[in-house]
Structures are given as structure tokens and as C-alpha cells.
Design a protein around this motif. Structure first.
Motif, mmCIF file in Angstrom:
data_model
loop_
_atom_site.group_PDB
_atom_site.id
_atom_site.type_symbol
_atom_site.label_atom_id
_atom_site.label_comp_id
_atom_site.label_asym_id
_atom_site.label_seq_id
_atom_site.Cartn_x
_atom_site.Cartn_y
_atom_site.Cartn_z
ATOM 1 N N ASP A 288 -1.756 5.373 -1.566
ATOM 2 C CA ASP A 288 -3.136 5.129 -0.896
ATOM 3 C C ASP A 288 -3.387 3.937 -0.287
ATOM 4 N N PHE A 289 -2.582 2.939 -0.545
ATOM 5 C CA PHE A 289 -2.492 1.789 -0.009
ATOM 6 C C PHE A 289 -1.886 1.737 1.375
ATOM 7 N N MET A 290 -0.964 2.840 1.619
ATOM 8 C CA MET A 290 -0.147 2.748 2.742
ATOM 9 C C MET A 290 -0.914 3.628 3.807
ATOM 10 N N GLU A 291 -1.478 4.523 3.222
ATOM 11 C CA GLU A 291 -2.194 5.411 4.254
ATOM 12 C C GLU A 291 -3.205 4.476 4.995
ATOM 13 N N LYS A 292 -3.918 3.498 4.710
ATOM 14 C CA LYS A 292 -4.588 2.634 5.321
ATOM 15 C C LYS A 292 -4.066 1.573 6.036
ATOM 16 N N VAL A 293 -2.882 1.224 5.558
ATOM 17 C CA VAL A 293 -1.991 0.100 6.229
ATOM 18 C C VAL A 293 -1.433 0.888 7.634
ATOM 19 N N SER B 24 -3.526 2.292 15.155
ATOM 20 C CA SER B 24 -4.499 1.419 16.044
ATOM 21 C C SER B 24 -3.710 0.433 16.775
ATOM 22 N N ASP B 25 -3.001 0.001 16.131
ATOM 23 C CA ASP B 25 -2.181 -1.341 16.958
ATOM 24 C C ASP B 25 -0.827 -0.580 17.805
ATOM 25 N N LYS B 26 -0.805 0.679 17.906
ATOM 26 C CA LYS B 26 0.067 1.245 18.579
ATOM 27 C C LYS B 26 1.596 0.951 18.178
ATOM 28 N N ARG B 27 1.582 0.696 16.890
ATOM 29 C CA ARG B 27 2.990 0.279 16.333
ATOM 30 C C ARG B 27 3.687 1.505 16.077
ATOM 31 N N ILE B 28 2.809 2.595 15.256
ATOM 32 C CA ILE B 28 3.643 3.612 15.190
ATOM 33 C C ILE B 28 2.598 4.821 15.599
ATOM 34 N N SER B 29 2.942 6.071 15.913
ATOM 35 C CA SER B 29 2.102 7.380 16.068
ATOM 36 C C SER B 29 1.724 8.228 14.978
ATOM 37 N N GLY B 30 2.198 7.994 13.835
ATOM 38 C CA GLY B 30 1.790 8.866 12.632
ATOM 39 C C GLY B 30 2.749 8.517 11.378
ATOM 40 N N TRP B 31 2.251 9.121 10.434
ATOM 41 C CA TRP B 31 2.649 8.765 8.994
ATOM 42 C C TRP B 31 2.252 10.219 7.840
ATOM 43 N N ASP B 32 3.393 10.865 7.461
ATOM 44 C CA ASP B 32 3.346 11.922 6.424
ATOM 45 C C ASP B 32 3.696 11.546 5.137
ATOM 46 N N PHE B 33 3.027 11.986 4.046
ATOM 47 C CA PHE B 33 3.508 11.893 2.722
ATOM 48 C C PHE B 33 3.726 13.404 2.228
ATOM 49 N N TRP B 34 4.980 13.821 2.035
ATOM 50 C CA TRP B 34 5.292 15.095 1.439
ATOM 51 C C TRP B 34 5.680 15.044 -0.138
ATOM 52 N N VAL B 35 5.263 16.177 -0.674
ATOM 53 C CA VAL B 35 5.570 16.176 -2.286
ATOM 54 C C VAL B 35 6.795 17.461 -2.231
ATOM 55 N N ILE B 36 7.699 17.065 -2.886
ATOM 56 C CA ILE B 36 8.847 18.077 -2.993
ATOM 57 C C ILE B 36 8.559 19.151 -3.898
ATOM 58 N N VAL C 37 1.114 -7.123 5.791
ATOM 59 C CA VAL C 37 0.427 -7.924 5.280
ATOM 60 C C VAL C 37 -0.890 -7.977 6.383
ATOM 61 N N LYS C 38 -0.540 -8.114 7.716
ATOM 62 C CA LYS C 38 -1.604 -8.024 8.661
ATOM 63 C C LYS C 38 -2.453 -6.775 8.675
ATOM 64 N N TYR C 39 -1.752 -5.691 8.743
ATOM 65 C CA TYR C 39 -2.366 -4.509 8.496
ATOM 66 C C TYR C 39 -3.176 -4.058 7.414
ATOM 67 N N GLY C 40 -2.541 -4.814 6.244
ATOM 68 C CA GLY C 40 -3.315 -4.533 4.833
ATOM 69 C C GLY C 40 -4.715 -5.277 5.027
ATOM 70 N N ARG C 41 -4.611 -6.356 5.718
ATOM 71 C CA ARG C 41 -6.053 -7.076 5.678
ATOM 72 C C ARG C 41 -6.931 -6.633 6.523
ATOM 73 N N GLY D 208 -7.082 -2.999 6.692
ATOM 74 C CA GLY D 208 -7.422 -1.824 6.056
ATOM 75 C C GLY D 208 -8.360 -2.093 4.971
ATOM 76 N N PHE D 209 -8.084 -3.514 4.478
ATOM 77 C CA PHE D 209 -8.684 -3.858 3.091
ATOM 78 C C PHE D 209 -9.406 -5.298 3.270
ATOM 79 N N PRO D 210 -10.402 -5.493 3.966
ATOM 80 C CA PRO D 210 -10.874 -6.654 4.501
ATOM 81 C C PRO D 210 -11.342 -7.438 3.281
ATOM 82 N N HIS D 211 -11.795 -6.770 2.037
ATOM 83 C CA HIS D 211 -12.317 -7.545 0.672
ATOM 84 C C HIS D 211 -11.119 -8.184 0.078
ATOM 85 N N MET D 212 -9.936 -7.821 0.439
ATOM 86 C CA MET D 212 -8.876 -8.761 -0.110
ATOM 87 C C MET D 212 -8.138 -9.743 0.694
ATOM 88 N N ASN D 213 -7.832 -10.815 0.065
ATOM 89 C CA ASN D 213 -7.173 -11.987 0.702
ATOM 90 C C ASN D 213 -5.673 -11.692 0.716
#
Length: 263
Positions: free
Chosen positions: A46-51, A57-69, A102-106, A108-113
Motif C-alpha cells: 500500500d505504501f509503494m503504490e503511493k510512492v 508524476s516525476d517521470k521516473r517510471i511509467s507504471g507499476w503492477d502488483f500481481w498475486v501468484i 524517501v522523497k516520493y514518500g514525503r 505521497g504521505f505529507p503528514h509523515m516526516n
């Protein structure tokens, strides 16, 4: 829990193109989680989805998937596959360093330091074992408008092409099997199809050299596709299919369900 990492490396890039498309580079990570770590790992997901949304948005990646086998993996081998999409091979090889997480986490989660974000990343990353990472380049795909959303299915088929004869295998996929998949898509029996080749050099002991992703909107479509038989194939077409099958060894097939995607 320490993570064990095995990088699979494969074949040099050829100049094949199909269906005018942007270059896509994909990193597959096969993840094992102990039952005692499951709660922390789900929090990590859940954390990584927001990261990763911030990384897009920063154009570092173009997508991310989470698959369950769902099937195909040996018990205890791994339970999840993540796929990270890039538009550039250098970005793919650089990945995302912890300071950028950490930068992207800040964001996605502006309430966390910053310290809270670092602790979250540290705790989350200790919750799983990364058993395998594979760097791939997309070299062919079907013509479709498939939408990635929770619940869709993918068959990840790992192939090993006959040594020193990769062109024959890739030509077979593009000229023989792609039309078959495209026909299924147009009949509503399949959602999408993608062919990928490793993006790095490889040795003769490599376990696989290519990967195909066969995508379905749900189990109904998946099972209908398994029952489909093209009765209109000519003897010549059947001979080409047989020849194409001989050009590679289908090493593993993993069926997985999408449980998270950001674009």
C-alpha cells in the motif's frame, strides 16, 4: 530477514519493430513473503503504490503492477510478482534509490516526516525476500485497448529460445503466434499479448531468454480462451505453428491476478 537476489541476464537487443510503439522496459521482481511477515508486507504494498504514483508524476517510471501468484510456482518459491515500467533503459538500470523513495514518500504521505518515511521503508523492505529480478525490453505486442485494473489475470510464460537462433523464435512469435493471439482478442477471448526479451547480455546457462504476457479480463475469458480451437487453420499454418514451437522451450508458466496498478 535478509533478501537474496538473483539477476537473470539474457540476449543482446536486435532491431525488430512491430506495431509502431514507444520503447518499454520492464523490471520483474519475484517476491517471497513468510506468513509471519504478511501484515508488514501488505503495508509495504500500500505504501509503494503511493510512492510509485509520485515517481510516475516525476517521470521516473511509467507504471507499476502488483500481481498475486495463482498457480505455477512451487510451494514456498514466491507468492508475488511486481512489474515496474520504464521508458528508458538507463532509468531501468538505475532503478529508484532509497533517497528517492524517501522523497516520493514525503510527497505521497505529507503528514509523515523524513524519519518516519525512512523507518517505514526499512521496516517494509525487511518483510520480504527478493528471490529473482529480471530486466526486459518489450519487442512486440497486440493491437488492443486493454485496461489494467484489479482482478485481471496474466499468464507469465518464461521461454528459452534455441541457442544462437533467437531470430527464428522471435520471428515465429511475431509472424505465427501474434496473429493467433490477435484473432482471440478480436473474438473477445483474450485481452492483450506482449512479447519481451531480456535487456542484458546472457550466458549459455541462462534459464530463460524471453517472456510473454497473456492478459485476460477475468476467469471467464481465461477459461474460454483455453477451450478455443481455431478450426480454420490450414495445413501450412499448422506446420508453421509446429515449427515455431520447436524454436523455444517453454520453461515455466505462472498465472497471476492483478491486485494493484498505478499509471
Amino acid at each position: 530477514m535478509k533478501k537474496f537476489l538473483m539477476i537473470i541476464v539474457f540476449v543482446p537487443i536486435f532491431n525488430f519493430t512491430l506495431l509502431a510503439q514507444q520503447n518499454k522496459y520492464l523490471v520483474f521482481e519475484f517476491i517471497k513473503v513468510e506468513s509471519s511477515e504478511m501484515y508488514d508486507f501488505i503495508a509495504y504494498k500500500d505504501f509503494m503504490e503511493k510512492v510509485y504514483q509520485s515517481a510516475i508524476s516525476d517521470k521516473r517510471i511509467s507504471g507499476w503492477d502488483f500481481w498475486v501468484i495463482q498457480s505455477g510456482a512451487e510451494p514456498g518459491e514466491f507468492q508475488y510478482i511486481t512489474v515496474t515500467y520504464y521508458d528508458d533503459p538507463v532509468k531501468m538500470m538505475d532503478g529508484i534509490a532509497n533517497e528517492d523513495l524517501v522523497k516520493y514518500g514525503r510527497i505521497g504521505f505529507p503528514h509523515m516526516n523524513e524519519n518516519q518515511i525512512k523507518e517505514m521503508i526499512k521496516k517494509s523492505q525487511s518483510a520480504f525476500d527478493l528471490t529473482q529480478r529480471t530486466y526486459m525490453k518489450q519487442i512486440a505486442n497486440s493491437n488492443d485497448d486493454f485496461k489494467y485494473k484489479n482482478g485481471v489475470l496474466a499468464s507469465f510464460d518464461l521461454m528459452k529460445a534455441v541457442e544462437n537462433n533467437f531470430q527464428e523464435y522471435e520471428t515465429a512469435e511475431k509472424e505465427v503466434f501474434l496473429p493467433i493471439h490477435q484473432n482471440k482478442i478480436e473474438k473477445g477471448l483474450m485481452g492483450s499479448w506482449v512479447l519481451l526479451r531480456t535487456a542484458l547480455p546472457f550466458g549459455s546457462e541462462a534459464k530463460s531468454t524471453h517472456l510473454t504476457m497473456n492478459l485476460y479480463k477475468d476467469y471467464v475469458q481465461f477459461f474460454n480462451a483455453q477451450e478455443y480451437e481455431d478450426m480454420e487453420s490450414t495445413a501450412e499454418e499448422k506446420a508453421k505453428i509446429e515449427s515455431g514451437l520447436k524454436s523455444r522451450d517453454q520453461k515455466w508458466v505462472y498465472l497471476a491476478r492483478l491486485e494493484g496498478a498505478v499509471r
